[in-house]
Design a protein around this motif. Sequence first.
Motif, mmCIF file in Angstrom:
data_model
loop_
_atom_site.group_PDB
_atom_site.id
_atom_site.type_symbol
_atom_site.label_atom_id
_atom_site.label_comp_id
_atom_site.label_asym_id
_atom_site.label_seq_id
_atom_site.Cartn_x
_atom_site.Cartn_y
_atom_site.Cartn_z
ATOM 1 N N ARG A 157 0.850 -1.191 0.000
ATOM 2 C CA ARG A 157 0.000 0.000 0.000
ATOM 3 C C ARG A 157 0.883 1.237 0.000
ATOM 4 N NH1 ARG A 157 -2.487 1.053 6.017
ATOM 5 N NH2 ARG A 157 -0.689 0.443 7.264
ATOM 6 N N PRO A 158 0.399 2.344 -0.576
ATOM 7 C CA PRO A 158 1.199 3.575 -0.597
ATOM 8 C C PRO A 158 1.152 4.275 0.759
ATOM 9 C CG PRO A 158 -0.891 3.937 -1.688
ATOM 10 C CD PRO A 158 -0.851 2.480 -1.335
ATOM 11 N N TYR A 159 2.186 5.049 1.029
ATOM 12 C CA TYR A 159 2.263 5.813 2.271
ATOM 13 C C TYR A 159 2.385 7.288 1.950
ATOM 14 C CZ TYR A 159 2.653 2.037 5.706
ATOM 15 O OH TYR A 159 2.379 0.977 6.531
ATOM 16 N N LEU A 160 1.704 8.088 2.764
ATOM 17 C CA LEU A 160 1.784 9.538 2.689
ATOM 18 C C LEU A 160 2.417 10.012 3.994
ATOM 19 C CD1 LEU A 160 0.930 11.660 0.587
ATOM 20 C CD2 LEU A 160 -1.116 12.070 1.937
ATOM 21 N N ILE A 161 3.613 10.589 3.894
ATOM 22 C CA ILE A 161 4.410 10.939 5.068
ATOM 23 C C ILE A 161 4.597 12.455 5.102
ATOM 24 C CG2 ILE A 161 6.620 10.610 6.248
ATOM 25 C CD1 ILE A 161 6.860 7.939 4.819
ATOM 26 N N LYS A 162 4.330 13.031 6.261
ATOM 27 C CA LYS A 162 4.524 14.468 6.466
ATOM 28 C C LYS A 162 5.745 14.679 7.364
ATOM 29 C CE LYS A 162 2.088 16.727 9.467
ATOM 30 N NZ LYS A 162 1.014 17.443 10.195
ATOM 31 N N GLU A 165 -9.846 11.178 4.940
ATOM 32 C CA GLU A 165 -10.382 10.642 3.683
ATOM 33 C C GLU A 165 -9.599 9.430 3.176
ATOM 34 O OE1 GLU A 165 -11.069 12.014 -0.981
ATOM 35 O OE2 GLU A 165 -10.170 13.392 0.484
ATOM 36 N N LEU A 166 -8.270 9.479 3.235
ATOM 37 C CA LEU A 166 -7.459 8.451 2.585
ATOM 38 C C LEU A 166 -7.148 7.258 3.473
ATOM 39 C CD1 LEU A 166 -4.879 10.638 0.609
ATOM 40 C CD2 LEU A 166 -7.040 9.668 -0.177
ATOM 41 N N GLU A 167 -7.054 7.451 4.758
ATOM 42 C CA GLU A 167 -6.698 6.316 5.621
ATOM 43 C C GLU A 167 -7.720 5.192 5.580
ATOM 44 O OE1 GLU A 167 -4.959 5.512 10.114
ATOM 45 O OE2 GLU A 167 -6.289 7.221 9.739
ATOM 46 N N PRO A 168 -9.037 5.464 5.589
ATOM 47 C CA PRO A 168 -10.000 4.348 5.467
ATOM 48 C C PRO A 168 -9.908 3.603 4.136
ATOM 49 C CG PRO A 168 -11.069 6.304 6.367
ATOM 50 C CD PRO A 168 -9.732 6.730 5.885
ATOM 51 N N LEU A 169 -9.356 4.250 3.110
ATOM 52 C CA LEU A 169 -9.223 3.593 1.814
ATOM 53 C C LEU A 169 -8.025 2.649 1.758
ATOM 54 C CD1 LEU A 169 -10.003 6.589 -0.573
ATOM 55 C CD2 LEU A 169 -11.583 4.925 0.396
ATOM 56 N N GLY A 170 -7.109 2.774 2.726
ATOM 57 C CA GLY A 170 -5.961 1.877 2.755
ATOM 58 C C GLY A 170 -4.624 2.570 2.556
ATOM 59 N N VAL A 171 -4.604 3.910 2.539
ATOM 60 C CA VAL A 171 -3.352 4.645 2.410
ATOM 61 C C VAL A 171 -2.684 4.724 3.776
ATOM 62 C CG1 VAL A 171 -2.288 6.826 1.742
ATOM 63 C CG2 VAL A 171 -4.258 5.973 0.487
ATOM 64 N N VAL A 174 -0.790 22.684 -1.233
ATOM 65 C CA VAL A 174 -1.351 21.697 -0.305
ATOM 66 C C VAL A 174 -2.852 21.913 -0.188
ATOM 67 C CG1 VAL A 174 -1.220 20.712 2.014
ATOM 68 C CG2 VAL A 174 0.835 21.628 0.931
ATOM 69 N N VAL A 175 -3.586 21.204 -1.020
ATOM 70 C CA VAL A 175 -5.043 21.112 -0.907
ATOM 71 C C VAL A 175 -5.414 19.644 -1.013
ATOM 72 C CG1 VAL A 175 -5.479 23.413 -1.833
ATOM 73 C CG2 VAL A 175 -5.318 21.477 -3.391
ATOM 74 N N ARG A 176 -6.601 19.319 -0.566
ATOM 75 C CA ARG A 176 -6.988 17.915 -0.461
ATOM 76 C C ARG A 176 -7.042 17.230 -1.815
ATOM 77 N NH1 ARG A 176 -12.574 16.462 2.486
ATOM 78 N NH2 ARG A 176 -13.340 17.508 0.631
ATOM 79 N N GLU A 177 -7.530 17.908 -2.835
ATOM 80 C CA GLU A 177 -7.631 17.287 -4.156
ATOM 81 C C GLU A 177 -6.249 16.993 -4.729
ATOM 82 O OE1 GLU A 177 -10.005 16.044 -6.050
ATOM 83 O OE2 GLU A 177 -11.381 16.348 -4.387
ATOM 84 N N HIS A 178 -5.315 17.911 -4.517
ATOM 85 C CA HIS A 178 -3.958 17.672 -5.017
ATOM 86 C C HIS A 178 -3.308 16.499 -4.305
ATOM 87 C CE1 HIS A 178 -3.538 22.090 -6.587
ATOM 88 N NE2 HIS A 178 -4.391 21.363 -7.283
ATOM 89 N N LEU A 179 -3.518 16.367 -3.016
ATOM 90 C CA LEU A 179 -2.945 15.242 -2.278
ATOM 91 C C LEU A 179 -3.559 13.921 -2.721
ATOM 92 C CD1 LEU A 179 -2.715 16.785 1.304
ATOM 93 C CD2 LEU A 179 -0.815 16.198 -0.197
ATOM 94 N N ARG A 180 -4.860 13.942 -2.981
ATOM 95 C CA ARG A 180 -5.513 12.721 -3.455
ATOM 96 C C ARG A 180 -4.980 12.323 -4.833
ATOM 97 N NH1 ARG A 180 -10.703 10.232 -2.643
ATOM 98 N NH2 ARG A 180 -11.345 9.081 -4.508
ATOM 99 N N ARG A 181 -4.819 13.299 -5.710
ATOM 100 C CA ARG A 181 -4.288 13.014 -7.032
ATOM 101 C C ARG A 181 -2.836 12.558 -6.946
ATOM 102 N NH1 ARG A 181 -6.142 11.223 -11.296
ATOM 103 N NH2 ARG A 181 -7.934 12.603 -10.948
ATOM 104 N N PHE A 182 -2.098 13.107 -6.011
ATOM 105 C CA PHE A 182 -0.709 12.712 -5.805
ATOM 106 C C PHE A 182 -0.610 11.232 -5.427
ATOM 107 C CE2 PHE A 182 2.823 12.386 -2.642
ATOM 108 C CZ PHE A 182 3.867 12.483 -3.533
ATOM 109 N N VAL A 183 -1.507 10.772 -4.554
ATOM 110 C CA VAL A 183 -1.492 9.361 -4.147
ATOM 111 C C VAL A 183 -1.863 8.472 -5.330
ATOM 112 C CG1 VAL A 183 -2.603 7.667 -2.642
ATOM 113 C CG2 VAL A 183 -1.951 9.897 -1.736
ATOM 114 N N GLU A 184 -2.826 8.890 -6.127
ATOM 115 C CA GLU A 184 -3.212 8.080 -7.295
ATOM 116 C C GLU A 184 -2.077 7.984 -8.307
ATOM 117 O OE1 GLU A 184 -7.110 8.148 -9.065
ATOM 118 O OE2 GLU A 184 -7.787 9.612 -7.597
#
Length: 808
Positions: free
Chosen positions: A162-167, A189-195, A235-245
Motif C-alpha cells: 500500500r502507498p504511504y503519505l508521510i509528512k 479521507e485516505l486512511e479508510p481507503l488503505g493509504v 497543499v489542498v486535499r484534491e492535489h494530495l488525493r491526485r498525488f497518491v493516485e
Amino acid sequence: MMTDRSTGWIARTCPVTLAIFLLIITSHVVRPTNELDPYKVLGVSRRASQVEIKRAYKNLAREWHPDKNKDPNAEDMFIKISKSYEILSNEERRSNFDRYGQMDENQPFGQSQHHGFRHFDNSFYFDESFFHFPRSRDFADSKYMLHHAQFNSDILPDSYKRPYLIKVTSEWCFACIHIEPVWKETVVELEPLGVGIGIVDMGSERRLANQLGAYRAPSIIGLVNGRMTFFHQHVVREHLRRFVEDLLPHNLVERIDDNNYQAFLDRWHVENKPSLLLFDQVPVVPLLYKLTAFAFRDYIRFGYVDQGATTNTKLLRQFNINTYAPTMLLFKEDTEKPVDIIQARGMKKQLMDEFVTNNKFLQVPRLVNQQLFDELCPVKQFHRRRKYCVLLITGEDEAFLPGNKAFVDFATTNKKDILRFAYVYQRQQQPLCQALLPNQAAAFPQVVILERRSQAGRVLFRSVSSGWNGSQEDKYRLHEQLELLQKDPTYLSSDTTLPELNNEMAPIFIIQWMNAAYDYILQIYDGLLYSNWREMMPILSLIFSALFILFGTVIIQAFSEPSESKPQKPKPKEQNATQTEDDASSRANTSSRPPRKDFVEVTELTDVTYTSNLVKLRPGQINVVLVLTNASKNALLRKFAKEVFSFSGTQTLHFSFLNADKHRHWMPSLLRSACPAGPSESHSDDEESSDYMGHVLALNGHKKYFCLFRPVFTGDDPDDSSSDSSDCKRKSRPRSRSSSHSRSRSHSREDGGVPKRGSSRPTSIEVHHKLDRLGLWMERLMEGTLPRLYVSLWPTLNDASGAFSAES
C-alpha cells in the motif's frame, strides 16, 4: 492659552503613553506559566559552562530516551531536554533567555532580534517567525509518528502492498500549522481507503529525515515500492488525493467492455491468476479499487466496468448486474460463471479485502515460483494444522489438456481444508520433478501427494500408482488414497528434499535493467526539476566532470597547431634540403633544449607597427628582430621559433621580423648610424655586403642601442663542398689551434664583429644553418654580456636617403 494647550496635549497623550508603558512592562515581566526554564530542566546553574551543560544533557538524554525509558512521560521529557539544550548551547539564544526570558531567538520581543517587526519606512512587515510558539503535539498524531528503526523494519516492506503519505514537520514551524487542517482532512479521507499515514519530526528524528531526503519542514513524501517521491504542489486535499493516485502503477486495473471481457477472463491460464470484475456507475476507477488492486496485484487480475457506458449493455445483461449498487464478480477456471459475488451500496476496504483474500488462488493453480508453493503448501507446524498438497506433474502440450481439465474437476468436487491441489509443468520445473520421481521418466502425467516438514525443503510424499489420464478409474483410485491418508498419516512413506522452484514469471535481465534505469532517470529528472540539489549534487558533479574532460580535450585539439596533427609534405624539389635541415639542426643545436614544435608569437615590422614596437617601446622592453627575405621566410621563422621558444615566457622580450626585400635600406642605415665597434675596415665591408638575411637584432628603443647576431657556419653541412675542403685543411692543422681559431671566429661574429675581407664563408651558409647559434646568443643577451651598439636616432623604415626619425 499656552498652558491650556499644553494641558490638553498632556491629557490626550497620557493614556497612550501609559498603555505603551504597561505593554512594555508586561512583555518583560509577565511570562506564560507553562514556559520551561532550560536551566531547571537540565539541572545546571545560570553560570554553568558549555562543558557542564553538554555533560548534563548527555546524562539526561541517555536516561530519558524513549527507546530505553518505559515511563509514559519519557517522550515529553526527552523533548524538553532537547529544547533546553538547543537554547543553552547557543550563546545568542542563551543571552536572549537570560535577558528577556525567551525560549527561542525568533520570538518577537527581543530587542536584539530583527525577525519580528521592521521599521515603518520599510513598510509595515511581519513574518512567520512572529508566530513561532511552542505547541503541544496533537494526541491524534502520536499514533502516526515514525521512528528510524520502525520505518526500515515495517513501513518500507509494507510500501509494496500500500502507498504511504508521510509528512515531515517540526515543532517550530508556522507553515506546518498552516497546512494542518488540510492534512487532517486528507488523513480522514485516505486512511479508510488503505493509504498508510506517517509523520516524521525533524527535531527528534533527524536521521530518518535525512534518509527520506527531507531537509526542510513542512515536506510531504509519497512512498510506494520503497521509492520516495516529493509532493511539490499547493497543499489542498484534491492535489494530495491526485498525488497518491499518481504514485500507483498505471496498469493495475484494465478497462473492460463488451469487446474485450472474454479475452480478459480467458487469460487466467497464461497469468495463473483469478479475474475480478468491478461494476460501478462512475466513469473513473475508484481509488479504493485501485488500492485493492495494488495490494493484491500478485494474486488477482482486476478489471473495471462502467455501468453507464453504452458499450457494456451485453456484459450487464449476461451476468444480470444490478445497476443500483457496485458489484464485484470473481472468476477462476470457469469463465462462464463466477465463483463468488458481492454487492453493496457502500464498498468498504475491509469488505473488499476479505472478499479478495478468500479467493486469492485458482481452483488448481500452477506452481510458478517458490512463494506460491509456500503459501499453498505451508510447512507443518502443529498436528491439527496439517496440510497435504496433491500435485499433478504434467505437460503443456495440447495432448495433456483433457487430463488437466479432469484434475481440475476432481479438485472442485473434493474441496477440503487439509487438501491443496496444484500442478506443475515438468519442462519448467525439472529439478522438482526429478526429486519426486527419481526412477521414472514421467513421459505421462503423474499425481504425487506430499507434506512439507521443514523450510529447508524436506517433504514426505507418495506417488499414486498407474499415473493419471483423467479417467473415472483414476479419479476413484486418487479418492481412495486420499481417504487412506486422512486415516493414517504414515501413508506417506517416501522422504526427500525438494529444491527451490524456478521463478517462471520473473522478467529477463534486460527488462529488469530497463525498469531500474527508468526509475533512476525519473529520480534524476525529479531532482533537477524541483532543485533537490542536496541529493543531486554527487550526480551533477559526475556529469559535469565528464563533460569538462570531453569538451576540454576537443577544445585543446581544435586550437592545437595544424602542423602537429597534419604534418605538411615538402615539395619534391625541397625534400632533400628539408631532410638535411632537420638532421643538421638536431646535431648543430648546441643548447641542452631538445627541438620541439612550439608556438611563438612573431609580428612583422611595418609602417603601422614600427613606432609602437621600437620608437615608443617602454623602458626595459627589448624587441628581438629577425631579418629575412621572401624566399627564406618560412624556413627562418620555423628555426627562429625553435631557438627563442625557451625565452618566450619572459615579459620583457618581444619578437618581430623585418622583410629585407621590402625595407632594404633600413639595415645599412642602422649600421652606419651605430658607433664604431671595430676597425675601420669593417664598415667598408658592411657597406659592400648587402645580404642581411638571418641577422638578428635586439633593439632597446628607450636607451637607443642594439645587439647584433650574424649567421655563423658550424661546418656540419654534408652537401657543402667548401665545407669538405675546409674540413680537410682543418684536419691537417693542430687540433688546439683549429679549435681556438674556430672559437675566436665564432665569438667575434656572435658579438657583432665583421669578418675580414675576402672571406666567402658567410655567403655560403645554407638557410637552415643561419640561426644555429642563436640560442647561445640569446643566453648572452639575457645575461647582459653582449656588446651594445648605440645610435643617436632610429632610422625610418622607408628612408632611402639615410635620414633618421625624430623621437618623441
